[in-house]
Motif scaffolding. Structure first.
Motif, PDB file in Angstrom:
ATOM      1  N   LEU A  19       0.833  -1.207   0.000  1.00 15.70           N
ATOM      2  CA  LEU A  19       0.000   0.000   0.000  1.00 15.70           C
ATOM      3  C   LEU A  19       0.870   1.261   0.000  1.00 15.70           C
ATOM      4  O   LEU A  19       0.629   2.195  -0.756  1.00 15.70           O
ATOM      5  N   ILE A  20       1.916   1.244   0.855  1.00 20.53           N
ATOM      6  CA  ILE A  20       2.802   2.413   0.899  1.00 20.53           C
ATOM      7  C   ILE A  20       3.532   2.565  -0.425  1.00 20.53           C
ATOM      8  O   ILE A  20       3.636   3.655  -0.973  1.00 20.53           O
ATOM      9  N   GLY A  21       4.029   1.435  -0.927  1.00 20.95           N
ATOM     10  CA  GLY A  21       4.714   1.457  -2.211  1.00 20.95           C
ATOM     11  C   GLY A  21       3.819   2.055  -3.283  1.00 20.95           C
ATOM     12  O   GLY A  21       4.246   2.862  -4.106  1.00 20.95           O
ATOM     13  N   ARG A  22       2.553   1.690  -3.245  1.00 20.40           N
ATOM     14  CA  ARG A  22       1.584   2.188  -4.220  1.00 20.40           C
ATOM     15  C   ARG A  22       1.384   3.699  -4.076  1.00 20.40           C
ATOM     16  O   ARG A  22       1.358   4.433  -5.061  1.00 20.40           O
ATOM     17  N   LEU A  23       1.257   4.150  -2.822  1.00 25.25           N
ATOM     18  CA  LEU A  23       1.106   5.589  -2.572  1.00 25.25           C
ATOM     19  C   LEU A  23       2.300   6.364  -3.131  1.00 25.25           C
ATOM     20  O   LEU A  23       2.157   7.398  -3.777  1.00 25.25           O
ATOM     21  N   LEU A  24       3.502   5.837  -2.854  1.00 23.47           N
ATOM     22  CA  LEU A  24       4.720   6.517  -3.297  1.00 23.47           C
ATOM     23  C   LEU A  24       4.837   6.481  -4.814  1.00 23.47           C
ATOM     24  O   LEU A  24       5.138   7.489  -5.456  1.00 23.47           O
ATOM     25  N   LEU A  25       4.584   5.306  -5.380  1.00 21.57           N
ATOM     26  CA  LEU A  25       4.766   5.124  -6.811  1.00 21.57           C
ATOM     27  C   LEU A  25       3.747   5.942  -7.604  1.00 21.57           C
ATOM     28  O   LEU A  25       4.099   6.680  -8.510  1.00 21.57           O
ATOM     29  N   SER A  29       6.511   9.738  -6.408  1.00 19.42           N
ATOM     30  CA  SER A  29       7.522  10.119  -5.425  1.00 19.42           C
ATOM     31  C   SER A  29       8.758   9.231  -5.451  1.00 19.42           C
ATOM     32  O   SER A  29       9.639   9.378  -4.618  1.00 19.42           O
ATOM     33  N   ILE A  30       8.811   8.287  -6.361  1.00 13.98           N
ATOM     34  CA  ILE A  30       9.961   7.388  -6.394  1.00 13.98           C
ATOM     35  C   ILE A  30      10.834   7.712  -7.602  1.00 13.98           C
ATOM     36  O   ILE A  30      10.347   7.806  -8.716  1.00 13.98           O
ATOM     37  N   THR A  32      13.631   7.251 -10.541  1.00  9.70           N
ATOM     38  CA  THR A  32      13.801   6.143 -11.491  1.00  9.70           C
ATOM     39  C   THR A  32      14.933   5.208 -11.093  1.00  9.70           C
ATOM     40  O   THR A  32      14.832   4.008 -11.296  1.00  9.70           O
ATOM     41  N   ASP A  33      16.018   5.745 -10.500  1.00  9.28           N
ATOM     42  CA  ASP A  33      17.120   4.849 -10.153  1.00  9.28           C
ATOM     43  C   ASP A  33      16.703   3.878  -9.053  1.00  9.28           C
ATOM     44  O   ASP A  33      17.164   2.750  -8.993  1.00  9.28           O
ATOM     45  N   ILE A  34      15.794   4.326  -8.172  1.00  4.58           N
ATOM     46  CA  ILE A  34      15.319   3.440  -7.118  1.00  4.58           C
ATOM     47  C   ILE A  34      14.361   2.396  -7.698  1.00  4.58           C
ATOM     48  O   ILE A  34      14.410   1.226  -7.340  1.00  4.58           O
ATOM     49  N   ILE A  35      13.539   2.811  -8.632  1.00  6.24           N
ATOM     50  CA  ILE A  35      12.658   1.846  -9.294  1.00  6.24           C
ATOM     51  C   ILE A  35      13.502   0.780 -10.001  1.00  6.24           C
ATOM     52  O   ILE A  35      13.218  -0.405  -9.917  1.00  6.24           O
ATOM     53  N   GLU A  36      14.591   1.220 -10.632  1.00  5.35           N
ATOM     54  CA  GLU A  36      15.471   0.259 -11.310  1.00  5.35           C
ATOM     55  C   GLU A  36      16.055  -0.745 -10.335  1.00  5.35           C
ATOM     56  O   GLU A  36      16.086  -1.944 -10.582  1.00  5.35           O
ATOM     57  N   THR A  37      16.527  -0.231  -9.170  1.00  2.00           N
ATOM     58  CA  THR A  37      17.116  -1.116  -8.172  1.00  2.00           C
ATOM     59  C   THR A  37      16.091  -2.137  -7.701  1.00  2.00           C
ATOM     60  O   THR A  37      16.373  -3.323  -7.590  1.00  2.00           O
ATOM     61  N   VAL A  38      14.884  -1.650  -7.409  1.00  5.52           N
ATOM     62  CA  VAL A  38      13.841  -2.530  -6.900  1.00  5.52           C
ATOM     63  C   VAL A  38      13.414  -3.539  -7.958  1.00  5.52           C
ATOM     64  O   VAL A  38      13.176  -4.707  -7.661  1.00  5.52           O
ATOM     65  N   THR A  39      13.359  -3.093  -9.180  1.00  7.45           N
ATOM     66  CA  THR A  39      12.988  -4.003 -10.265  1.00  7.45           C
ATOM     67  C   THR A  39      14.018  -5.122 -10.380  1.00  7.45           C
ATOM     68  O   THR A  39      13.680  -6.284 -10.559  1.00  7.45           O
ATOM     69  N   ARG A  40      15.293  -4.738 -10.188  1.00 12.44           N
ATOM     70  CA  ARG A  40      16.361  -5.727 -10.251  1.00 12.44           C
ATOM     71  C   ARG A  40      16.203  -6.744  -9.120  1.00 12.44           C
ATOM     72  O   ARG A  40      16.429  -7.924  -9.283  1.00 12.44           O
ATOM     73  N   SER A 183      -3.275  -3.438  -7.209  1.00 13.35           N
ATOM     74  CA  SER A 183      -3.628  -2.810  -8.486  1.00 13.35           C
ATOM     75  C   SER A 183      -3.903  -1.311  -8.314  1.00 13.35           C
ATOM     76  O   SER A 183      -4.053  -0.586  -9.286  1.00 13.35           O
ATOM     77  N   GLY A 184      -3.975  -0.858  -7.062  1.00 11.46           N
ATOM     78  CA  GLY A 184      -4.084   0.573  -6.829  1.00 11.46           C
ATOM     79  C   GLY A 184      -5.492   1.113  -6.672  1.00 11.46           C
ATOM     80  O   GLY A 184      -5.687   2.324  -6.585  1.00 11.46           O
ATOM     81  N   GLU A 185      -6.502   0.232  -6.617  1.00 11.90           N
ATOM     82  CA  GLU A 185      -7.884   0.691  -6.495  1.00 11.90           C
ATOM     83  C   GLU A 185      -8.108   1.500  -5.219  1.00 11.90           C
ATOM     84  O   GLU A 185      -7.816   1.015  -4.131  1.00 11.90           O
ATOM     85  N   ASN A 186      -8.626   2.684  -5.352  1.00 13.62           N
ATOM     86  CA  ASN A 186      -8.934   3.572  -4.209  1.00 13.62           C
ATOM     87  C   ASN A 186      -7.722   3.982  -3.382  1.00 13.62           C
ATOM     88  O   ASN A 186      -7.877   4.408  -2.241  1.00 13.62           O
ATOM     89  N   VAL A 187      -6.517   3.769  -3.901  1.00 13.51           N
ATOM     90  CA  VAL A 187      -5.347   4.223  -3.155  1.00 13.51           C
ATOM     91  C   VAL A 187      -5.071   5.667  -3.553  1.00 13.51           C
ATOM     92  O   VAL A 187      -5.233   6.578  -2.754  1.00 13.51           O
ATOM     93  N   VAL A 188      -4.675   5.853  -4.816  1.00 10.98           N
ATOM     94  CA  VAL A 188      -4.488   7.219  -5.302  1.00 10.98           C
ATOM     95  C   VAL A 188      -5.706   7.620  -6.146  1.00 10.98           C
ATOM     96  O   VAL A 188      -6.252   8.708  -5.998  1.00 10.98           O
TER      97      VAL A 188
END
Lengths: 420, 299
Positions: A19-25, A29-30, A32-40, A183-188
């Motif tokens: 949920l927090i990840g969804r709020l940030l994403l 607020s995230i 791209t280099d952090i998204i890349e790291t997490v994706t890895r 899936s982000g329903e009702n989060v943002v």
């Protein structure tokens, strides 16, 4: 711009980090280099191409390895309307003390409920902690709605169950939101799958909820943290009392009382932001000079002379024991810290224990174990200003420190003066 | 008081005063970077018209930008506050520790030795630093008062609960506390505060032309005497600025035309790369690089 501090409670299984990840994403607020790291790091396979949102919040190696949250992680994001500080706290019972840490400074609690499981022991525990800590707003996210076919009946049933839990609690405002964090329903964004939900999405609610402290009383409370004595030729006799005005308002010329000691004097000057000013408002760090030369040291209180607080060395409060070593009546030397005041203290009596999952009172066996909640009678060497925590979160709180290990062993909220 | 900068400022001043009130020999670790410059500004608000109840301490790697060092000396002199400088170079010589090697020889990890020595020399019991929780995920877990054992180590799994506005700074002899008053500030908060308070900064934060070498990660490293160049290097002249002020050997510049604090804020609002990601070579080593360095006594 306003600041809202909130904490999230729940297990990894409830989708808290997701949920927090969804709020940030979704709020952008995230980086791209952090998204890349997490994706890895996410084990992205051919079938599962979504990134593991929980990896955005779990910071310690052990947490990533075990897939759990151990300690509070603080996250920051802002929208055009507001700035937010999230305390992401662990849901497991064994880390309750870390949840207390994250919740203590929060204006709002987000309690996650897995729509498939409904109200659990954990939900009750988190709600009770929120009640004990007097969190002004509670948002119950009934999450994983996608796994119950976005059923309104299911949502309503959980809502009704939750109201039963809170009946015995002295809770502030409670708001329910059905979400599907993955899936982000009702989060943002508002959910297209749940048109029956006419309320706001979570982020929209967070952006609009009032951040004014709900029950803070308006009596002036200033505590001395540090005495400024320049001792220069120009400022030879200057004695400035530096501290924060926790509540109320003080003006130059006001009659005040200094506690402990019961001296009456008047405010001579107030400095804020390196400038002389006529008055100080709640929340401001200031430096004050008083008309009379009184011996005032760190931890002393300056309060209005016209409306004196209760002052006592015997108080009733609720504490949460936070140390691995259990407490036994009379067996441990303790210090009590209330803001900047540090004084020797002892727990005279464990009046009763409070079950952290049912809120039921039970008789005490004269011992307190890690994460247990109890109502206790405390004696202190120096008297305390007794504001009930319900009335003043800034002055009605204290911690207990083990004098030998220096560890913070308990967090407590003041209830009342026990001295006749 | 609902303005977020006022709330962050009040929290930081409260923490600085708690540090002064609870410890006998605190120090403010000053690097010449924007975060520690903000700390100095906050200390003025916390302690004037008195003197700071602590010296400014700089652990000089010898690889600093000259602009930052000049700024440091001038600021300490203007404020009339005590500045203590200890050099990594001296520690390496005295203890026979091999210097950093490689194309970009970063003394960043070696600073820890000098820091711990300096703490011992002056018996500092609290070191105030400008680290922020938004910088890195291990830092996101750290308390305002972070207790270190006698070897300077941080144990992330055994942190003291830290509640409300109450900070427990009780320690045993030999232990010390790292204090982070601006823990809750983000990079953008720092810049908004610099703008609001009109705080002066070293010139390298603003756009200037610099000769740089383009690294394999497409980062721009200023050419200088500490890094070794060869014929395969791509040397470019670019308009750049620095987002963080670290060592010349491990801090990359970013291309920028930002000439004022307002420009920088506008630039940051539109950037997609994090502060450390854009500028630090040393955090790229592993996912837990910072956690490991902190456990070993790093800032």
């Amino acid at each position: 711009m306003e600041l809202l501090r909130f904490f999230t409670a729940g297990n990894v299984d409830d989708g808290k980090s997701t949920l927090i990840g969804r709020l940030l994403l979704d709020s952008g607020s995230i980086s791209t280099d952090i998204i890349e790291t997490v994706t890895r790091q996410s084990k992205v396979t051919g079938e599962n191409t979504t990134i593991d949102l929980a990896l955005l919040t779990d910071g310690l190696r052990a947490e990533r390895e075990q897939g759990i949250t151990i300690d509070v992680a603080y996250k920051y994001f802002s929208t055009d309307r507001r700035k937010f500080i999230i305390a992401d706290t662990p849901g497991h019972a064994q880390y309750t003390r870390n949840m207390f840490t994250g919740a203590s400074t929060a204006d709002l609690a987000i309690i996650l409920v897995d729509a498939r499981n409904g109200i659990t022991e954990q939900t009750r525990r988190h709600t009770i902690i929120s009640a004990v800590l007097g969190i002004p707003h509670i948002v119950v996210c009934i999450n994983k709605m996608d796994l119950v076919n976005y059923s309104e009946a299911c949502y309503e049933a959980i809502k009704a169950d939750f109201s039963k839990v809170t009946a015995a609690l002295d809770l502030n405002q409670v708001t329910f939101i059905p979400t599907a964090a993955l899936s982000g329903e009702n989060v943002v964004h508002s959910s297209k799958q749940m048109p029956w939900h006419t309320g706001k999405s979570l982020l929209s609610f967070l952006e609009n909820v009032s951040v004014q402290p709900a029950q803070l009383h308006d009596k002036a409370r200033f505590q001395v943290q540090y005495v400024i004595r320049p001792q220069t030729e120009k400022l030879h006799d200057y004695r400035g009392y530096a501290g924060t005005l926790w509540s109320g308002k003080l003006q130059v010329g006001d009659e005040v009382q200094v506690l402990p000691g019961a001296f009456f004097t008047r405010i001579q000057t107030i400095e804020h932001n390196l400038k002389m000013t006529e008055s100080a408002d709640a929340g401001q760090p200031v430096v004050m000079q008083l008309e009379d030369d009184i011996d005032i040291s760190r931890g002393a209180w300056i309060v209005p002379g016209s409306e004196l607080p209760e002052v006592s060395d015997t108080v009733q409060g609720t504490i949460c024991w936070m140390d691995n070593t259990p407490f036994r009546t009379g067996a441990m030397k303790l210090l009590l810290q209330q803001g900047s005041l540090n004084t020797k203290a002892s727990i005279k009596e464990i009046s009763y224990k409070i079950d952290i999952e049912t809120f039921e009172k039970s008789p005490s066996d004269d011992a307190l174990k890690l994460n247990e909640l109890a109502s206790v009678c405390i004696r202190t060497a120096e008297p305390l200003v007794v504001d009930s925590y319900k009335e003043n979160r800034n002055t009605g709180a204290f911690i207990l420190i083990n004098e030998y290990t220096n560890q913070t062993v308990a967090a407590g909220v003041l209830e009342r003066n026990l001295q006749a | 008081m609902s303005n977020y900068l006022d709330r962050l400022e009040a929290e930081a001043i409260h923490v600085l005063r708690e540090t002064a009130g609870q410890f006998e020999r605190p120090a403010l670790l000053f690097s010449g970077g924007k975060d520690s410059i903000c700390l100095v500004h906050l200390a003025l608000k916390a302690f004037r018209p008195g003197k700071f109840p602590f010296p400014l301490v700089h652990i000089d790697t010898g690889h600093n930008f000259p602009e930052a060092i000049q700024f440091r000396d001038r600021l300490a002199e203007q404020l009339g506050e005590q500045l203590i400088v200890r050099h990594v170079e001296d520690t390496l010589k005295r203890r026979g520790i091999p210097d950093a090697k490689g194309k970009f020889p970063s003394r960043n990890p070696l600073q820890t030795h000098t820091l711990l020595e300096t703490i011992e020399e002056f018996r500092f019991d609290a070191c105030i630093g400008g680290a922020r929780r938004d910088e890195e995920k291990a830092r996101a877990k750290e308390r305002f008062f972070s207790v270190r054992d006698e070897f300077g180590q941080w144990d992330p799994k055994l942190q003291r609960p830290e509640l409300w506005n109450i900070y427990n700074g009780k320690i045993h002899p030999g232990e010390n506390v790292r204090v982070f008053p601006i823990s809750n500030w983000t990079e953008l908060d720092v810049w908004n505060y610099i703008l609001r308070e009109n705080i002066e900064l070293p010139s390298i934060y603003f756009t200037h032309e610099r000769t740089c070498v383009l690294t394999e990660h497409e980062q721009l490293m200023a050419t200088n005497v500490f890094i070794s160049l060869d014929e395969h290097d791509t040397i470019v002249n670019r308009l750049v600025r620095y987002r963080t002020v670290g060592d010349m050997t491990c801090t990359a510049a970013v291309e920028s035309k930002a000439n004022s604090v307002e420009d920088i804020i506008e630039e940051l609002k539109n950037t997609t790369v994090s502060e450390r990601g854009a500028t630090r070579m040393d955090d790229r080593i592993s996912e837990a690089a910072m956690e490991d360095r902190k456990k070993g006594g790093y800032f």
